[in-house]
Motif scaffolding. Structure first.
Motif, PDB file in Angstrom:
ATOM      1  N   ILE A 197       3.799   6.992 -16.960  1.00 28.09           N
ATOM      2  CA  ILE A 197       3.771   7.408 -15.558  1.00 28.09           C
ATOM      3  C   ILE A 197       2.788   6.571 -14.738  1.00 28.09           C
ATOM      4  CG2 ILE A 197       4.333   9.785 -16.223  1.00 28.09           C
ATOM      5  CD1 ILE A 197       1.379  10.465 -15.344  1.00 28.09           C
ATOM      6  N   PHE A 198       3.003   6.587 -13.408  1.00 31.80           N
ATOM      7  CA  PHE A 198       2.055   6.058 -12.435  1.00 31.80           C
ATOM      8  C   PHE A 198       1.095   7.201 -12.132  1.00 31.80           C
ATOM      9  CE2 PHE A 198       1.779   4.218  -7.807  1.00 31.80           C
ATOM     10  CZ  PHE A 198       0.452   3.897  -8.020  1.00 31.80           C
ATOM     11  N   VAL A 255      -8.152   6.226  -7.198  1.00 33.71           N
ATOM     12  CA  VAL A 255      -8.090   5.601  -8.517  1.00 33.71           C
ATOM     13  C   VAL A 255      -6.749   5.940  -9.154  1.00 33.71           C
ATOM     14  CG1 VAL A 255      -9.069   5.515 -10.828  1.00 33.71           C
ATOM     15  CG2 VAL A 255     -10.579   5.635  -8.845  1.00 33.71           C
ATOM     16  N   TYR A 256      -6.062   4.910  -9.635  1.00 35.97           N
ATOM     17  CA  TYR A 256      -4.724   5.067 -10.204  1.00 35.97           C
ATOM     18  C   TYR A 256      -4.649   4.306 -11.519  1.00 35.97           C
ATOM     19  CZ  TYR A 256      -3.724   6.478  -5.423  1.00 35.97           C
ATOM     20  OH  TYR A 256      -3.748   7.113  -4.197  1.00 35.97           O
ATOM     21  N   TYR A 257      -3.779   4.775 -12.408  1.00 37.36           N
ATOM     22  CA  TYR A 257      -3.624   4.155 -13.714  1.00 37.36           C
ATOM     23  C   TYR A 257      -2.141   4.009 -14.059  1.00 37.36           C
ATOM     24  CZ  TYR A 257      -8.469   5.776 -14.372  1.00 37.36           C
ATOM     25  OH  TYR A 257      -9.809   6.018 -14.240  1.00 37.36           O
ATOM     26  N   ASN A 258      -1.883   3.060 -14.933  1.00 31.73           N
ATOM     27  CA  ASN A 258      -0.583   2.927 -15.590  1.00 31.73           C
ATOM     28  C   ASN A 258      -0.762   3.577 -16.965  1.00 31.73           C
ATOM     29  OD1 ASN A 258       1.635   1.952 -17.101  1.00 31.73           O
ATOM     30  ND2 ASN A 258       1.770   0.102 -15.863  1.00 31.73           N
ATOM     31  N   PRO A 273       0.804  -1.227   0.000  1.00 29.99           N
ATOM     32  CA  PRO A 273       0.000   0.000   0.000  1.00 29.99           C
ATOM     33  C   PRO A 273       0.838   1.278   0.000  1.00 29.99           C
ATOM     34  CG  PRO A 273      -0.895  -1.594   1.556  1.00 29.99           C
ATOM     35  CD  PRO A 273       0.425  -2.130   1.107  1.00 29.99           C
ATOM     36  N   GLU A 274       2.087   1.203   0.466  1.00 29.46           N
ATOM     37  CA  GLU A 274       2.930   2.395   0.483  1.00 29.46           C
ATOM     38  C   GLU A 274       3.344   2.829  -0.931  1.00 29.46           C
ATOM     39  OE1 GLU A 274       3.709   4.300   3.141  1.00 29.46           O
ATOM     40  OE2 GLU A 274       2.228   3.019   4.115  1.00 29.46           O
ATOM     41  N   PHE A 286      -3.591  -4.867  -8.286  1.00 37.18           N
ATOM     42  CA  PHE A 286      -3.704  -4.285  -6.940  1.00 37.18           C
ATOM     43  C   PHE A 286      -3.586  -2.761  -6.996  1.00 37.18           C
ATOM     44  CE2 PHE A 286      -1.710  -2.782  -2.987  1.00 37.18           C
ATOM     45  CZ  PHE A 286      -2.619  -3.248  -2.047  1.00 37.18           C
ATOM     46  N   TYR A 287      -2.818  -2.249  -7.944  1.00 41.82           N
ATOM     47  CA  TYR A 287      -2.489  -0.824  -7.965  1.00 41.82           C
ATOM     48  C   TYR A 287      -3.298  -0.017  -8.977  1.00 41.82           C
ATOM     49  CZ  TYR A 287       1.653  -2.496  -5.484  1.00 41.82           C
ATOM     50  OH  TYR A 287       2.490  -3.102  -4.587  1.00 41.82           O
ATOM     51  N   PHE A 288      -3.563  -0.593 -10.129  1.00 40.76           N
ATOM     52  CA  PHE A 288      -4.076   0.199 -11.241  1.00 40.76           C
ATOM     53  C   PHE A 288      -5.493  -0.203 -11.617  1.00 40.76           C
ATOM     54  CE2 PHE A 288       0.532  -0.679 -12.336  1.00 40.76           C
ATOM     55  CZ  PHE A 288       1.008   0.486 -11.756  1.00 40.76           C
TER      56      PHE A 288
END
Length: 277
Positions: free
Chosen positions: A85-86, A94-97, A53-54, A126-128
């Motif tokens: 970019i991240f 909400v995050y994207y690659n 999560p960090e 998990f991230y995007f």
């Protein structure tokens, strides 16, 4: 014209990594490159096998420091730069690659990775959030450029979309460190070039990050699948190749794969045809 792949080692110091990336972009421009590709999420360390999560602290907006540098280099040199970019989305959490294409400093395309792995030490789901649009083709003034991102090279439908939309250059920013994948890495990229009769630029990371060893092999490929230029396998580097864009049309005439497609038979690929037996 000339095409260039930037190969880069990312560190925990984002500012220093961006500065080195900028120097490599300058070097590519100085050698006459008109289209330059940066690696996947070039400014920050890539995800490790265990979800963390960090890691979200590394996300940035579309106008954050990574793209600011890429846009400035694109404007100053009068070239096309594809920056990965991240991305921290506008909706909280909400995050994207994301890959952004700049033409002479102007943002022309934002493509968010739509196919996300959760395998082989890459827990990207998990991230995007996956993107929901097909790859665009950007008119640079000299040619059409489309981008797919890393894991998406395993899905030939995406590069075919770029070809069908008129793309002559396919950019593939990657973060590839899997030993089994290294064995087929260039095979896949050469296949994209041959099947679609296009140039392919692939930019990978290099060096050790946590438990991963990124293997480089950043390169430019021709429409016949030939390796036109390849970076060193152990350091920051650029691969610059002079290309004849007329090869794309000539190749598509001599190997008319796009002409001979039968899309009316391919409904099964999208689930819109007869049920599989």
């Amino acid at each position: 014209m000339k095409l260039a792949a930037v190969q880069l080692r990312a560190t925990d110091d984002r500012a220093e990594t961006i500065e080195r990336a900028g120097d490599l972009l300058d070097a590519a421009a100085d050698q006459g490159a008109g289209i330059v590709l940066l690696p996947e999420l070039f400014a920050v360390p890539f995800v490790q096998p265990d979800p963390d999560p960090e890691y979200f602290r590394l996300a940035e907006s579309l106008d954050g420091p990574s793209n600011t540098m890429a846009a400035e280099r694109s404007r100053r040199a009068g070239i096309t730069v594809v920056s990965s970019i991240f991305e921290e989305g506008e909706v909280p959490g909400v995050y994207y690659n994301t890959a952004c294409t700049y033409v002479r400093g102007e943002l022309k395309s934002v493509y968010r990775k739509s196919h996300l792995p959760f395998s082989n030490g890459f827990p990207e789901k998990f991230y995007f959030r996956p993107g929901g649009t097909e790859p665009e083709v950007v008119d640079t003034g000299e040619t059409g450029v489309g981008t797919i991102i890393c894991y998406e090279r395993h899905f030939p439908e995406l590069s075919r979309i770029v070809a069908l939309r008129g793309g002559s250059v396919l950019c593939v920013p990657v973060a590839s460190a899997s030993a089994p994948m290294r064995e087929v890495f260039q095979l896949e990229l050469r296949a994209h070039a041959v099947f679609n009769g296009m140039f392919v630029i692939c930019s990978n990371r290099v060096g050790t990050e946590g438990v991963k060893e990124y293997f480089g092999l950043s390169a430019v490929y021709g429409p016949d699948g030939d390796v036109l230029a390849q970076a060193a396998d152990d350091r920051d580097d650029i691969a610059v190749a002079e290309v004849d864009l007329d090869r794309v049309a000539a190749t598509r005439r001599s190997r008319p794969f796009l002409r001979d497609r039968r899309p009316e038979l391919y409904g099964r690929l999208t689930g819109m045809g007869p049920a599989a037996p």
